[in-house]
Design an enzyme around this catalytic site. Structure first.
Site, PDB file in Angstrom:
ATOM      1  N   SER A 118       3.573  20.681   0.230  1.00 46.52           N
ATOM      2  CA  SER A 118       4.827  20.030  -0.131  1.00 46.52           C
ATOM      3  C   SER A 118       5.435  19.448   1.132  1.00 46.52           C
ATOM      4  CB  SER A 118       5.806  21.051  -0.733  1.00 46.52           C
ATOM      5  OG  SER A 118       7.102  20.480  -0.859  1.00 46.52           O
ATOM      6  N   TYR A 171      10.811  28.780  -0.273  1.00 49.74           N
ATOM      7  CA  TYR A 171       9.811  27.755  -0.589  1.00 49.74           C
ATOM      8  C   TYR A 171       9.293  27.069   0.680  1.00 49.74           C
ATOM      9  CZ  TYR A 171       7.644  23.916  -3.217  1.00 49.74           C
ATOM     10  OH  TYR A 171       6.758  23.026  -3.750  1.00 49.74           O
TER      11      TYR A 171
END
Length: 191
Positions: A141, A154
């Site tokens: 990501s 995250y």
């Protein structure tokens, strides 16, 4: 048909980015095995692709459970032979507070977003090393390189995926195995 005679194993392949990866690999002639915890979506996708003449098989597996993942991987190899490509796509989001997040929540999150990257490598690398050929692609990501407030942990997990990928790439290059990440930004999926 650039994936003809290749076996691609995809985690989190039932929906979203994973579904697109499964479809693309099958359309390029690959034999595709994929896992997901969403049985209905996984079976629907498999049935659609098989009916259109593609070589695809789905197994229900929780990537956080090594025994389930190993069982699915072993069945996939029995169906399509050794895995030549892995795409680690399974993951979840976490918008947690660093003070209120519990140890168990932390461990459960990393068991899905980071640990399976190692576990699939552990499963696929012996055959890849023997063949002197293979590729592992880890869907990371943009949060692995920069992040926004409220994305704890995250960003930490995706940074860990980048670090693990770098080391695997260095360690496995001598076996002619490529290990890379793709770090998408926001994609319009359910997740």
């Amino acid at each position: 048909m650039k994936l003809a005679n290749k076996h691609i194993f995809v985690t989190g392949g039932a929906k979203g980015i994973g579904e697109a990866i499964v479809r693309d690999a099958a359309n390029e002639g690959g034999s595709v095995s994929f896992v997901d915890i969403d049985v209905l979506a996984g079976e629907k996708l498999m049935n659609e692709l098989v009916e259109s003449g593609k070589k695809v098989v789905f197994f229900k597996a929780d990537v956080a459970n090594f025994e389930e993942l190993k069982s699915a991987f072993t069945q996939a190899v029995s169906k399509f032979s050794d895995v030549t490509g892995v795409v680690n796509n399974a993951g979840v989001n976490s918008h947690a507070d660093p003070v209120s997040m519990t140890d168990k929540e932390w461990d459960d999150f990393f068991a899905i977003d980071m640990k399976p990257v190692w576990l699939t490598a552990k499963l696929a690398l012996p055959a890849m090393r023997k063949a002197k050929h293979g590729s592992i692609v880890n869907i990371c990501s943009i949060h692995g390189r920069l992040t926004y407030p409220g994305f704890f942990p995250y960003g930490a997990a995706k940074s860990a995926v980048l670090g693990l990928t770098r080391n695997l790439a260095l360690d496995e290059g001598k076996h002619e195995i490529r290990v890379n990440t793709v770090s998408p930004g926001y994609i319009l999926t359910d997740l």
